[in-house]
Design an enzyme around this catalytic site. Structure first.
Site, PDB file in Angstrom:
ATOM      1  N   GLY A   1       0.944  -1.244  -0.014  1.00 39.18           N
ATOM      2  CA  GLY A   1      -0.184   0.066  -0.258  1.00 39.18           C
ATOM      3  C   GLY A   1       0.912   1.092  -0.018  1.00 39.18           C
TER       4      GLY A   1
ATOM      5  N   ASP B   1       0.339   1.907   9.206  1.00 34.44           N
ATOM      6  CA  ASP B   1      -0.200   1.175  10.309  1.00 34.44           C
ATOM      7  C   ASP B   1       0.789   1.222  11.321  1.00 34.44           C
ATOM      8  OD1 ASP B   1      -2.341   0.196   8.556  1.00 34.44           O
ATOM      9  OD2 ASP B   1      -1.590  -1.572   7.991  1.00 34.44           O
TER      10      ASP B   1
ATOM     11  N   ARG C   1     -25.781  13.407  17.374  1.00 39.45           N
ATOM     12  CA  ARG C   1     -25.635  11.937  16.798  1.00 39.45           C
ATOM     13  C   ARG C   1     -24.337  11.207  17.280  1.00 39.45           C
ATOM     14  NH1 ARG C   1     -26.636  13.638  10.595  1.00 39.45           N
ATOM     15  NH2 ARG C   1     -28.827  13.326  10.412  1.00 39.45           N
TER      16      ARG C   1
ATOM     17  N   LEU D   1      -8.532   7.781   1.753  1.00 40.41           N
ATOM     18  CA  LEU D   1      -8.038   9.333   2.025  1.00 40.41           C
ATOM     19  C   LEU D   1      -6.999   9.308   3.024  1.00 40.41           C
ATOM     20  CD1 LEU D   1     -11.264  11.182   2.647  1.00 40.41           C
ATOM     21  CD2 LEU D   1      -9.826  11.333   0.818  1.00 40.41           C
TER      22      LEU D   1
HETATM   23  O1  F6P Z   1      -1.188  -1.567   4.923  1.00 43.18           O
HETATM   24  C1  F6P Z   1      -1.767  -0.482   5.001  1.00 43.18           C
HETATM   25  C2  F6P Z   1      -3.310  -0.464   4.681  1.00 43.18           C
HETATM   26  O2  F6P Z   1      -3.471   0.830   4.369  1.00 43.18           O
HETATM   27  C3  F6P Z   1      -4.108  -0.963   5.803  1.00 43.18           C
HETATM   28  O3  F6P Z   1      -4.171  -0.154   6.781  1.00 43.18           O
HETATM   29  C4  F6P Z   1      -5.425  -1.347   5.073  1.00 43.18           C
HETATM   30  O4  F6P Z   1      -6.018  -2.197   5.772  1.00 43.18           O
HETATM   31  C5  F6P Z   1      -4.734  -1.714   3.777  1.00 43.18           C
HETATM   32  O5  F6P Z   1      -3.735  -1.231   3.438  1.00 43.18           O
HETATM   33  C6  F6P Z   1      -5.744  -1.595   2.567  1.00 43.18           C
HETATM   34  O6  F6P Z   1      -5.245  -1.938   1.550  1.00 43.18           O
HETATM   35  P1  F6P Z   1      -5.579  -1.786  -0.028  1.00 43.18           P
HETATM   36  O7  F6P Z   1      -5.064  -0.387  -0.472  1.00 43.18           O
HETATM   37  O8  F6P Z   1      -5.313  -2.762  -0.852  1.00 43.18           O
HETATM   38  O9  F6P Z   1      -7.281  -1.774  -0.038  1.00 43.18           O
END
Ligand code: F6P
Length: 358
Positions: free
Chosen positions: A12, A137, A172, A283
């Site tokens: 990612g 993360d 809310r 985002l």
């Molecule tokens: O590892 C980074 C991360 O943004 C995680 O927090 C998330 O679960 C995942 O990647 C989302 O992955 P993708 O971009 O493949 O949807």
């Protein structure tokens, strides 16, 4: 000293990747005489398929503040690396051959946990590898912090701030689902920074009823709204006992895709408070790096250049107790840095009356 340096970004994306690439490049050009940098396209995919470009010094200008990655990225699961599929491609063999064909002296790999497992594998296979710790993360083992985390934290905090005003106006409950499948560093930090009333993390299975009680308690004390920050991978106590498949099946049967949907439905029913779910999603990985990440990424990149000059390979760059250093890939690969229920941040949040639903 002549050096041919390969760089790839994998997994990612996040803000700070380009700042690290620039850090490595600028410091390498400064420190060594004859440097050539090869940019490998789309992470391990480019290494497997031999897709790369010879970079010019000018390619590294103007990218300190640029989000994403100029090299592109892809997800190539570690589990599949040694598996030969229908395409008959031996991925590890290809990566080694392409490394040789490109004539690389070393390979810099920017990525998170999965990426580091493959980096360790390539190092075991004899390639000169240096890892760089990237992920929003913040769960890479052996480093205080990963680049990208602080930028995502700013975005997530900003989202909570904005949700706060609208939640207060309407009285809310807003369930804001933040990224983090296995770990809750981002949700914990953003939850505290944004003043969330309930924080739910993958590391601490929660009781739906306790969350509803926390919302009711606030309502009884005159606060008609509540903010619940939940990590996408958080689980209630029942779900935590189940295998993933069973959990997903039960959620689908009940008409929920995510934990936030399940939680919001429960809260609305139990408390009578109008409840909304907001998912900032990708985002959190977008836009330019924060000032903190620009500094950290530059430090990490420059340190990697120093390692290249010293011919120190088989390691990943890290920050340990505030000092930039390195860890052997073999010692960190395959481990994750999770939030401990005893973490000081959790204790502080509890002191402030935040519920973790435990
Ligand atoms: O590892 C980074 C991360 O943004 C995680 O927090 C998330 O679960 C995942 O990647 C989302 O992955 P993708 O971009 O493949 O949807």
């Amino acid at each position: 000293m002549s050096k041919k340096i390969g760089i790839l970004t994998s997994g990612g994306d996040c803000p700070g990747l380009n700042a690290v690439i620039r850090g490595v490049a600028k410091a390498s050009y400064e420190m060594m005489n004859d440097v050539e940098i090869i940019g490998i396209i789309d992470g391990y995919r480019g290494l497997i398929e031999g897709e790369y470009k010879v970079m010019k010094q000018s390619d590294f200008s103007g990218i300190l503040t640029l989000g994403g990655t100029i090299l592109g990225t892809s997800r190539q699961p570690f589990k599949q690396m040694r598996v030969i599929g229908e395409d008959n491609i031996d991925k590890v063999k290809n990566m080694k051959e392409n490394y040789k064909k490109m004539g690389l002296d070393c390979l810099l790999i920017l990525g998170g946990n999965g990426t580091h497992k493959t980096a360790a594998l390539l190092s075991e296979e004899g390639l000169n590898v240096i890892g760089l710790p990237k992920t929003i993360d913040n769960d890479l083992y052996g480093t205080d912090v990963t680049f990208g985390f602080h930028s995502a934290l700013n975005i997530a905090t900003d989202a909570i701030d904005k949700l706060h005003t609208t939640a207060a106006s309407h009285g809310r409950v807003i369930v804001v689902e933040l990224m983090g499948n296995k770990t809750g560093w981002l949700t914990l930090s953003a939850g505290i920074a944004g003043g969330a009333d309930v924080i739910l993390l993958p590391e601490i299975p929660f009781d739906m009823d306790k969350v509803a009680k926390a919302v009711k308690k606030r309502a009884q004390s005159g606060k008609a709204f509540s903010i619940i920050a939940v990590a996408e991978g958080a689980l209630d106590k029942e779900e935590a006992k189940m295998k993933r498949k069973e959990r997903l099946r039960l959620r689908a049967e009940a008409g929920y895709k995510t934990i936030s949907d399940k939680l919001a439905t429960y809260i609305e029913k139990e408390t009578g408070c109008e409840t909304r779910v907001v998912v900032p999603g990708h985002l959190q990985r977008g836009g330019n790096p924060s000032a903190y990440d620009r500094v950290l990424s530059t430090q990490f990149g420059a340190y990697a250049a120093k390692l290249i000059k010293q011919n120190t390979f088989g390691v990943t760059v890290a920050m340990v107790k505030g000092v930039i250093t390195q860890n052997p890939l073999s010692e960190i690969a395959g481990k994750a840095k999770l939030v401990s229920p005893d973490d000081q941040m959790i204790q502080v949040a509890k002191t402030m009356g935040v519920s973790f639903g435990d």
